[in-house]
Write an enzyme that holds these catalytic residues in place. Structure first.
Site, mmCIF file in Angstrom:
data_model
loop_
_atom_site.group_PDB
_atom_site.id
_atom_site.type_symbol
_atom_site.label_atom_id
_atom_site.label_comp_id
_atom_site.label_asym_id
_atom_site.label_seq_id
_atom_site.Cartn_x
_atom_site.Cartn_y
_atom_site.Cartn_z
ATOM 1 N N ASP A 154 -26.542 32.531 107.416
ATOM 2 C CA ASP A 154 -25.072 32.851 106.640
ATOM 3 C C ASP A 154 -24.192 34.224 106.702
ATOM 4 O O ASP A 154 -25.360 34.923 107.518
ATOM 5 C CB ASP A 154 -25.825 32.302 104.951
ATOM 6 N N GLU B 124 -19.359 35.656 108.423
ATOM 7 C CA GLU B 124 -18.240 35.523 108.677
ATOM 8 C C GLU B 124 -17.075 36.950 109.703
ATOM 9 O O GLU B 124 -16.946 36.249 110.631
ATOM 10 C CB GLU B 124 -16.761 35.089 107.996
ATOM 11 N N ASP C 59 -19.338 27.734 99.623
ATOM 12 C CA ASP C 59 -19.559 27.475 99.303
ATOM 13 C C ASP C 59 -18.391 26.871 97.536
ATOM 14 O O ASP C 59 -17.831 27.766 97.052
ATOM 15 C CB ASP C 59 -19.678 29.248 97.962
HETATM 16 C C1 GLC Z 1 -23.878 32.813 100.431
HETATM 17 C C2 GLC Z 1 -24.632 31.209 100.835
HETATM 18 C C3 GLC Z 1 -25.101 31.163 99.697
HETATM 19 C C4 GLC Z 1 -25.986 30.859 99.271
HETATM 20 C C5 GLC Z 1 -25.834 32.628 98.408
HETATM 21 C C6 GLC Z 1 -27.302 33.969 98.328
HETATM 22 O O1 GLC Z 1 -22.899 32.558 99.143
HETATM 23 O O2 GLC Z 1 -22.929 30.712 100.830
HETATM 24 O O3 GLC Z 1 -25.271 29.818 99.710
HETATM 25 O O4 GLC Z 1 -26.845 31.212 98.325
HETATM 26 O O5 GLC Z 1 -25.093 33.171 99.810
HETATM 27 O O6 GLC Z 1 -27.733 33.144 99.860
#
Ligand code: GLC
Length: 647
Positions: free
Chosen positions: A306, A309, A409
């Protein structure tokens, strides 16, 4: 036929794995030099434009403006130009039919008949790029040629096709145990639980919070006994903190991105100030890939990557700049749109070391997340002797060979369920077969009806995961009163697993798509070509998901006679229906789908987890009398078409 066209000195993106012949003169486009390179193609009135992977709007991209510039923004409005990934492949289908892949990690803007211009205009900010032009008889055939040159899709293990539960906020073993217990008690199938950032020690990558997870190995083992895998998250940024071994080694070896002055670039993400690994260097990717060992040693076999980007909350530079922007926006409101968000400013403020040259991040931005996936995928291949699960938020074409993606998200909105339907075939065109959205919606509070309808669609997406944000209402399937309907709909997924798994594996091994737009299956049928809310799943199934609040009926168009299958949570009822327009009634506890003419699909028994699924023990439904089934042990890495047999 495929030809390659080169401008300047193109950057190596690892997207295409085959050697493609160089062409002389770019066909279909007029080329101009104007703030980069601008390519213009004149569209005919009836032309459809497919592709562009993870973008908003419908399957036909006409009318929109899309910007390939990976962006972490939760506001997925229909007119939002950029999401987390950049997939620069499109197919124009109509008067002239061809495919084009604009292979550059820099910003590219696609205007597709934008403001009724009648043109497809592609603006590449960077003058160094490769363009691949593919010709062929059909949009589908062109896409398959493209899938061949970008290499085989990532192949997850069978358990990754089970249902997963996730929530940002599960804090400790107790929280996870409760979730599993509740699922099992309600008889709702479940295969994995995702561990969000709270499992870590203060959100530091490759650490485990010992108070919350005192013995992760024992916990993983106990969960596996229940048929549950744990899937932890890994973020891109490495916390700047003395004593953090990954940080210390990275600093010592110079593995992080640097700023204007040559110091390591610092930016705030979940753990506070972090450095970003320079994934553009092989030795850094190898090093990062090795870090997963602390978790694979505990028995973990799947991860989600995650914030790659990369997402930046602020840096010393952008914090100051952000404050100045706020002031300027306040004083001169009419200039507001000119002020970039702070992450954009940071992207112009740090560098990669590529082949000994300092390259500004902004120039290669769209490749960062994909290279993180490459790092993890290559690492996991060495660490786990079986197939691993991996999905990422950010990506570029090429990363599909190492992992899948989720669409980021989204929110608990009906329009985002619809968007999920549109995105799946477009992602498949760009190689990302293993994909799915946060079922039920990440932001905001879902409701029973939306979650059930979303599950009924996700039952067909290779990645099927319920995920939601901190502070939203509880979204596990047992939190909405009666659980029977949830158990019923998710049981469909498990009963269809012999089909879903087989179609996925065959598609990946044959450079094919798993989800197709109707137009690809029925190219001669004008009506089918225009339909975007029905999809083809594999070679035999057509789905018509329920996408409207409060509605039990919908229109379905059948381009050919098909077997209509109604699943009521327990039984399949099949009947032949003629071609044409139909209105179907689908109560909240039912799923209706169709089996194509002359085809049959394998269905199995109900199961609480994939380990109970017997791919051998299936029954065929539909009006065909045989099925080509891919069948293996679900985890060995030696996948091949030798595992296909006719039943
Ligand atoms: C980002 C991710 C999400 C995750 C959050 C906390 O927003 O896209 O899926 O729950 O971070 O880690």
């Amino acid at each position: 036929m495929i030809l390659r066209f080169e401008y300047g000195t193109p950057f190596e993106t690892y997207a295409v794995v085959e050697e493609i012949r160089l062409g002389d003169r770019l066909p279909y486009f007029r080329t101009e030099e104007k703030e980069g390179l601008v390519f213009t193609h004149f569209l005919a009135e009836g032309d459809t434009v497919y592709g562009l992977g993870e973008t908003m709007r419908g399957i036909n991209k006409r009318g929109g403006r899309y910007i390939s510039y990976n962006t972490d923004d939760v506001h997925h409005r229909e007119d939002m130009p950029s999401l987390y990934s950049s997939h620069n492949f499109l197919v124009v289908d109509g008067a002239e039919t061809f495919g084009a892949f604009f292979d550059t990690p820099s910003k590219v803007i696609f205007e597709v008949d934008y403001q009724n211009s009648g043109k497809l205009v592609v603006r590449s900010e960077n003058r160094n790029l490769r363009i691949y032009i593919i010709t062929g008889a059909s949009a589908y055939g062109i896409t398959r040629q493209f899938l061949r040159i970008i290499g085989r899709s990532f192949l997850p293990p069978l358990w990754a096709f089970g249902f997963g539960q996730s929530r940002w906020g599960y804090k400790n073993t107790k929280d996870i145990e409760k979730v599993v217990e509740n699922y099992r008690e309600a008889g709702i199938p479940l295969d994995y639980v995702c561990m969000d950032i709270d499992y870590m020690d203060r959100y530091i990558d490759f650490t485990v919070n010992k108070k919350r997870f005192p013995d992760l190995t024992a916990f993983v083992t106990a969960m596996k006994k229940k048929g549950i895998r744990l899937v932890p998250i890994i973020d891109a940024g490495i916390k700047v903190e003395a004593g953090n071994p990954v940080y210390e080694e990275g600093v010592k070896k110079g593995y992080f991105c640097t700023n204007h002055e040559g110091a390591f670039f610092k930016a705030a993400v979940w753990p506070g100030m972090t450095h970003f690994p320079d994934f553009f260097r092989k030795e850094v990717r190898d090093w990062f890939g090795r870090q997963y060992k602390v978790l694979t040693d505990c028995g973990i076999e799947g991860f989600w990557n995650d914030m790659n980007e990369p997402s930046i909350f602020y840096s010393e530079y952008s914090k100051r700049q952000g404050a100045l922007n706020m002031l300027s926006n306040f004083l001169f409101p009419s200039r507001q749109e000119k002020k970039e968000n702070s992450a954009y400013q940071d992207y112009k403020n740090f560098y990669h070391d590529i082949g000994g040259k300092k390259v500004l991040h902004h120039e290669v931005h769209n490749l960062y997340g994909g290279l993180m996936t490459m790092a993890s995928g290559e690492g996991l291949k060495k660490l786990i002797p079986r197939r691993y699960l991996l999905f990422s938020r950010s990506s570029y074409i090429g990363a599909h060979r190492y992992g899948g993606i989720w669409t980021g998200d989204n929110s608990s909105k009906w329009e985002h369920l619809r968007q999920n339907v549109y995105q799946m075939p477009s992602l498949n065109m760009c190689g990302f077969l293993y994909s799915g959205a946060d079922t039920g919606g990440f932001g905001g509070n879902t409701d029973r009806e939306l979650l059930l309808r979303w599950l009924a669609f996700s039952a067909f997406t290779p990645l099927m995961r319920n995920h939601t944000a901190l502070f939203t209402r509880r979204q596990e399937c047992y939190q909405f009163g009666s659980t029977v309907e949830f158990a019923g709909i998710i049981s469909l997924r498990y009963r269809l697993l012999p089909y879903i798994y087989s179609e996925f594996m065959k598609a990946a091994l044959r450079s094919d798509m798993y989800f197709k737009p109707m137009a690809f299956g029925f190219p001669g049928d004008e009506k089918a070509r225009k339909i975007e809310d029905q999809l083809l799943v594999g070679e035999c199934i057509m789905i018509a998901p329920m996408l409207e609040k409060g509605k039990n009926t919908r229109k379905v168009y059948l381009p050919e006679p098909m077997t209509q299958v109604r699943y009521d949570g327990e039984n399949f009822t099949c009947k032949m229906v003629e071609a044409g327009d139909r209105t179907i009634t689908v109560p909240i506890s039912h799923v209706v789908f169709y089996i194509r003419k002359g085809k049959a699909i394998p269905v199995g028994d109900e199961a609480q987890s994939t380990r109970e699924v017997d791919l051998d023990n299936v029954e065929l439904i539909g009006d065909g009398d045989s099925y080509e089934q891919y069948i293996d042990d679900g985890c060995s890495p030696d996948c091949s078409l030798d595992y296909v047999r006719t039943i």
